[in-house]
Design an enzyme around this catalytic site. Sequence first.
Site, short mmCIF file in Angstrom:
data_model
loop_
_atom_site.label_atom_id
_atom_site.label_comp_id
_atom_site.label_asym_id
_atom_site.label_seq_id
_atom_site.Cartn_x
_atom_site.Cartn_y
_atom_site.Cartn_z
N THR A 152 -5.46 2.41 -7.89
CA THR A 152 -6.20 1.97 -7.56
C THR A 152 -7.44 3.16 -7.79
O THR A 152 -7.18 4.61 -7.64
CB THR A 152 -6.55 2.49 -5.98
N LYS B 34 -6.16 -1.33 -10.89
CA LYS B 34 -7.18 -2.01 -9.71
C LYS B 34 -8.43 -1.15 -9.23
O LYS B 34 -8.50 -0.11 -8.93
CB LYS B 34 -6.97 -1.95 -8.26
N SER C 164 0.56 -1.35 -0.06
CA SER C 164 0.39 0.16 0.12
C SER C 164 1.15 1.06 -0.34
O SER C 164 1.44 1.33 1.05
CB SER C 164 -0.80 -0.18 1.33
N HIS D 228 -12.64 -3.26 -3.99
CA HIS D 228 -12.15 -2.60 -2.49
C HIS D 228 -11.77 -3.36 -1.07
O HIS D 228 -12.13 -2.50 0.29
CB HIS D 228 -11.87 -0.90 -2.63
N TYR E 287 -2.25 5.67 -4.97
CA TYR E 287 -3.81 6.34 -5.65
C TYR E 287 -2.43 8.14 -6.16
O TYR E 287 -1.85 8.77 -5.53
CB TYR E 287 -4.24 6.99 -4.38
C1 LIG Z 1 -7.41 -3.22 6.34
C2 LIG Z 1 -7.31 -2.39 4.89
C3 LIG Z 1 -6.66 -1.84 4.37
C4 LIG Z 1 -6.80 -1.66 2.05
N1 LIG Z 1 -6.62 -0.49 2.37
C5 LIG Z 1 -5.83 -0.80 0.73
C6 LIG Z 1 -5.71 0.93 0.03
O1 LIG Z 1 -4.44 0.63 0.83
N2 LIG Z 1 -5.41 0.98 -1.04
C7 LIG Z 1 -5.73 -0.48 -2.00
O2 LIG Z 1 -5.60 -0.01 -3.22
N3 LIG Z 1 -6.24 -1.11 -0.88
C8 LIG Z 1 -6.70 -1.22 -0.05
N4 LIG Z 1 -7.34 -2.64 0.49
C9 LIG Z 1 -8.04 -3.51 -0.39
C10 LIG Z 1 -7.30 -4.70 -1.07
O3 LIG Z 1 -6.37 -4.01 -1.50
C11 LIG Z 1 -7.81 -5.63 -1.08
O4 LIG Z 1 -9.16 -4.73 -2.70
C12 LIG Z 1 -9.58 -5.78 -0.07
O5 LIG Z 1 -8.50 -5.95 1.00
C13 LIG Z 1 -9.90 -7.39 -0.68
O6 LIG Z 1 -10.80 -8.56 -0.41
P1 LIG Z 1 -10.48 -9.28 1.37
O7 LIG Z 1 -9.96 -8.44 2.28
O8 LIG Z 1 -11.67 -9.59 1.16
O9 LIG Z 1 -9.11 -10.54 0.43
C14 LIG Z 1 -7.51 -2.45 1.90
C15 LIG Z 1 -8.66 -3.83 2.25
C16 LIG Z 1 -8.24 -3.80 3.82
C17 LIG Z 1 -9.27 -4.70 4.88
#
Ligand SMILES: Cc1cc2nc3c(=O)[nH]c(=O)nc-3n(C[C@H](O)[C@H](O)[C@H](O)COP(=O)(O)O)c2cc1C
Length: 343
Positions: free
Chosen positions: A150, A216, A102, A240, A124
């Site tokens: 993203t 993404k 991230s 997401h 981002y």
């Molecule tokens: C705690 C948390 C923080 C996240 N932070 C980001 C991030 O900084 N950037 C991003 O593109 N997606 C972020 N995501 C989304 C994840 O990259 C991913 O798309 C998602 O967690 C997939 O679903 P799952 O948790 O059910 O496996 C985050 C998800 C979670 C749970």
Amino acid sequence: MDGARTGFDHDPIGGAVGEYVAQGSGSGVSVGEAGAAWRDWRILPRTFVDTTTVSLGCTLLGRDHATAFGAAPTTLQRAVHPDGELAVARACAAAGTPLVVSSNAATPFAEIGATGVDWWLQAYVPQDRPLATGLLGRAVEAGARAVVLTADTPVVSTRLLGPSGLVWDVVPPSSVRVNFDPGYDDDAPGAQKATDLGPQDVAWLGDVTGLPVVVKGVLDPDGARRCVEAGAAAVWVSTHGGRQLDRVVPTAHALPEVVAAVAGDVEVYVDGGVRDGIDLLVAWGLGARCVFLGRPVSWALRDGADGVAGWIDALSLQAVEALRLAGCTSPGDAAGLRLRPVR
Ligand SMILES: Cc1cc2nc3c(=O)[nH]c(=O)nc-3n(C[C@H](O)[C@H](O)[C@H](O)COP(=O)(O)O)c2cc1C
């Protein structure tokens, strides 16, 4: 860690941080539906296939990886465990598992790169594009091999607040953005997330970094085509984690149309609610070249690098078993496996 634990979908972290990891947006429809959507698919296993030798490997953007599943970018890894991103990076490096970091990571990119892991940066784009060039440059210097843009976050969605309250009362936002320019101010003019993201940003990110750009947060097949035309190297089907627009189509249902729309022109990845080896099999069967997991990594990270390594091992065992039972010898071989929706 035994195999069954990879399937857990509860919060082993606890408190405001655990609730932040688990939370969805809106009324929680998308976060709630994601996992069940994978189980909407039924498999027609192949017959008389020699599965003596099964590989979990894949090639992503021209580089070989030992597992066709990887760690999605998530924030607050250091709030889950003091070793945070480093623990995840070490476990992924040892297993040959793809890692996406991230942009809000709490560990300097140089330290992540020094583990030897094959990693990509998630980014981002701010309204004032040049504000991102410092962060992008540091990722390139630290050996990032791709940039994941993203595209589903013109604004951060309103999230469900847990009983423990706001996570930022426990974890100061400044502690998670260690790779930004010193003094970077999220509230400064131009620093907010871009609301005018377009194909030109794919080209811009590619020009600034010299890296392939993955988009993404794509669910719509026409959007996927636009990514291809913009020069993206891959499209990543994602909601997401149900944390942006609520009530979108689950990724397990959106994936086939996106795969059909890109028609093999670029790689397609997916994430969202994937929890076990059969979920992986279904995602590969529907045409995902790689499957990413977010929350399961954070949950495993509670036990540091060993926890993540144990989780990768357990998920790998489940995936090999699922491939064998379906008559497939690899994730790539599973593409095109016959699947039927049950509803
Ligand atoms: C705690 C948390 C923080 C996240 N932070 C980001 C991030 O900084 N950037 C991003 O593109 N997606 C972020 N995501 C989304 C994840 O990259 C991913 O798309 C998602 O967690 C997939 O679903 P799952 O948790 O059910 O496996 C985050 C998800 C979670 C749970």
